[in-house]
Motif scaffolding. Structure first.
Motif, short mmCIF file in Angstrom:
data_model
loop_
_atom_site.label_atom_id
_atom_site.label_comp_id
_atom_site.label_asym_id
_atom_site.label_seq_id
_atom_site.Cartn_x
_atom_site.Cartn_y
_atom_site.Cartn_z
N MET A 1 0.85 -1.18 0.00
CA MET A 1 0.00 0.00 0.00
C MET A 1 0.89 1.24 0.00
N LYS A 2 0.52 2.22 -0.82
CA LYS A 2 1.30 3.44 -0.95
C LYS A 2 0.35 4.61 -1.10
N THR A 3 0.70 5.75 -0.51
CA THR A 3 -0.12 6.95 -0.63
C THR A 3 0.71 8.07 -1.25
N ASP A 29 -8.03 4.37 -3.58
CA ASP A 29 -8.90 5.25 -2.80
C ASP A 29 -8.39 6.68 -2.91
N ASP A 55 -5.06 12.99 -1.73
CA ASP A 55 -4.27 11.79 -1.43
C ASP A 55 -4.85 10.60 -2.18
N THR A 57 -4.46 6.54 -2.37
CA THR A 57 -3.90 5.35 -1.75
C THR A 57 -4.01 4.20 -2.74
N HIS A 59 -3.63 0.29 -3.34
CA HIS A 59 -3.63 -1.00 -2.64
C HIS A 59 -3.08 -2.07 -3.59
#
Length: 76
Positions: A1-3, A29, A55, A57, A59
């Motif tokens: 997971m990275k934002t 997201d 932002d 995100t 997944h």
């Protein structure tokens, strides 16, 4: 997971962004304040304040290809 932070400050950018991420099977997201929406939902994106960076995100386990595809939307 990275934002990461992205900018979707025009209608054309929103359309092309949804087209790009819809090519991937991963979940995405968008988070703006207290709202979290599915980034593949064009109607959901238009419910957000697009004047500010948002932002995103991601997944996914391997996000290298995704990051390359999203390069034009990233806030640097």
């Amino acid at each position: 997971m990275k934002t990461v932070k992205i900018s979707l400050n025009s209608i054309d950018k929103v359309k092309s962004f949804v087209n790009v991420i819809s090519q991937f099977d991963s979940d995405f997201d968008l988070i703006s304040g207290r709202y979290v929406i599915d980034a593949k939902s064009i109607m959901g994106i238009f419910s957000l304040d697009l004047a500010q960076p948002i932002d995103l995100t991601i997944h996914a386990d391997n996000d290298d290809e995704i990051m390359k595809a999203l390069d034009t939307y990233l806030v640097k």
